[in-house]
Design a protein around this motif. Structure first.
Motif, short mmCIF file in Angstrom:
data_model
loop_
_atom_site.label_atom_id
_atom_site.label_comp_id
_atom_site.label_asym_id
_atom_site.label_seq_id
_atom_site.Cartn_x
_atom_site.Cartn_y
_atom_site.Cartn_z
N ILE A 1 0.81 -1.14 0.32
CA ILE A 1 -0.15 0.46 -0.39
C ILE A 1 0.94 1.02 -0.11
O ILE A 1 0.62 1.97 -0.51
CB ILE A 1 -0.73 -0.52 1.12
CG1 ILE A 1 -1.63 -1.02 1.04
CG2 ILE A 1 -1.63 1.26 1.39
CD1 ILE A 1 -2.92 -1.02 2.15
N ALA A 2 1.94 0.75 0.76
CA ALA A 2 2.40 2.19 0.56
C ALA A 2 3.84 2.69 -0.44
O ALA A 2 3.69 3.89 -0.89
CB ALA A 2 3.86 1.97 1.98
N MET A 3 4.08 1.26 -1.25
CA MET A 3 3.93 2.24 -2.79
C MET A 3 3.17 2.22 -3.35
O MET A 3 3.98 3.78 -4.46
CB MET A 3 4.85 0.56 -3.70
CG MET A 3 5.01 0.43 -3.95
SD MET A 3 6.93 0.79 -4.68
CE MET A 3 7.72 -1.00 -4.38
N ILE A 4 1.93 1.61 -3.51
CA ILE A 4 1.03 2.70 -4.45
C ILE A 4 0.53 3.95 -3.93
O ILE A 4 0.54 4.75 -4.91
CB ILE A 4 -0.45 1.86 -3.92
CG1 ILE A 4 -0.12 -0.27 -4.73
CG2 ILE A 4 -1.68 2.42 -5.19
CD1 ILE A 4 -0.61 -0.51 -4.53
N MET A 5 0.63 4.26 -2.75
CA MET A 5 0.87 5.67 -2.21
C MET A 5 1.76 6.20 -2.86
O MET A 5 1.62 7.47 -3.16
CB MET A 5 0.86 6.05 -1.14
CG MET A 5 -0.81 5.09 -0.53
SD MET A 5 -1.17 5.39 1.61
CE MET A 5 -0.87 6.76 1.34
N ALA A 6 3.60 5.78 -2.41
CA ALA A 6 4.30 6.65 -3.49
C ALA A 6 4.53 6.68 -4.80
O ALA A 6 4.67 8.47 -5.16
CB ALA A 6 5.30 5.64 -3.21
N ILE A 7 3.96 5.70 -5.21
CA ILE A 7 3.66 6.09 -6.86
C ILE A 7 2.16 7.68 -7.34
O ILE A 7 2.16 7.74 -8.63
CB ILE A 7 3.06 4.96 -7.99
CG1 ILE A 7 4.76 3.36 -7.74
CG2 ILE A 7 2.39 4.90 -8.88
CD1 ILE A 7 4.48 2.55 -7.69
N SER A 8 1.35 7.36 -6.73
CA SER A 8 -0.09 8.22 -7.24
C SER A 8 0.95 9.47 -6.22
O SER A 8 0.45 10.18 -7.10
CB SER A 8 -1.10 7.60 -5.94
OG SER A 8 -1.49 6.22 -5.95
N VAL A 9 1.55 9.69 -5.14
CA VAL A 9 1.63 11.27 -4.95
C VAL A 9 3.38 11.91 -6.21
O VAL A 9 3.13 12.91 -6.29
CB VAL A 9 2.79 10.60 -3.36
CG1 VAL A 9 3.39 12.18 -3.28
CG2 VAL A 9 2.12 11.10 -2.50
N ILE A 10 3.98 10.64 -6.02
CA ILE A 10 4.63 10.95 -7.50
C ILE A 10 3.72 11.66 -8.95
O ILE A 10 4.15 12.47 -9.50
CB ILE A 10 5.60 10.27 -7.97
CG1 ILE A 10 6.74 9.48 -7.11
CG2 ILE A 10 6.61 10.12 -9.58
CD1 ILE A 10 7.59 8.51 -6.76
N VAL A 11 3.13 10.97 -9.40
CA VAL A 11 2.00 11.11 -10.67
C VAL A 11 2.15 12.04 -10.26
O VAL A 11 1.07 13.33 -11.29
CB VAL A 11 1.51 10.06 -11.23
CG1 VAL A 11 0.08 9.91 -11.88
CG2 VAL A 11 2.18 8.97 -11.08
#
Length: 147
Positions: free
Chosen positions: A6-16
């Motif tokens: 979940i942390a990985m998905i959130m990090a990718i979302s923030v970067i996008v």
């Protein structure tokens, strides 16, 4: 294990999201710069048209009556300034011989108050080949002046 996914998905979302905001900011900045440049050139052309009118009137006062049909010059190797004149005279005035010889288009009138009047068209332009702007900038001014 589930928390790191979940942390990985959130990090990718923030970067996008941040990348999208930065891309929009960059596009807006370049568009604003172009508009500012075009507005500056247009306002400068407007001011130059007033100065060019005064300069042309000086040249007309130094020449024979109705002998000049156009004057073209440039300013700072950026602006092209073109002025064309049409004369309004009374038939039989000093303009008759000069205007015919110069090929100047003019109108005859019977009103002596209109004798020695010039319709002055001034065009100030910035062509795209000057590498100042991507679009041509053009300002047109028409005035009626007494000689």
């Amino acid at each position: 294990m589930k928390r790191s996914g979940i942390a990985m998905i959130m990090a990718i979302s923030v970067i996008v999201i941040i990348a999208t905001i930065l891309a929009l900011s960059l596009a807006l900045t370049s568009q604003t710069t172009k508009k500012t440049t075009d507005l500056y050139l247009y306002e400068q052309a407007s001011i130059l048209s007033h100065s060019a009118t005064e300069y042309v009137m000086l040249k007309l006062s130094q020449a024979n009556p109705c002998s000049i049909s156009s004057i073209n010059f440039s300013y700072n190797n950026i602006y092209d300034i073109n002025a064309s004149m049409s004369y309004i005279t009374v038939a039989g005035s000093s303009c008759d011989g000069n205007a015919t010889a110069a090929g100047v288009v003019y109108a005859n009138t019977t009103n002596t108050a209109s004798d020695g009047t010039v319709i002055l068209d001034v065009t100030v332009s910035v062509p795209t080949d000057r590498n100042v702007t991507s679009e041509p900038v053009r300002y047109f001014r028409r005035t009626i002046q007494k000689l």
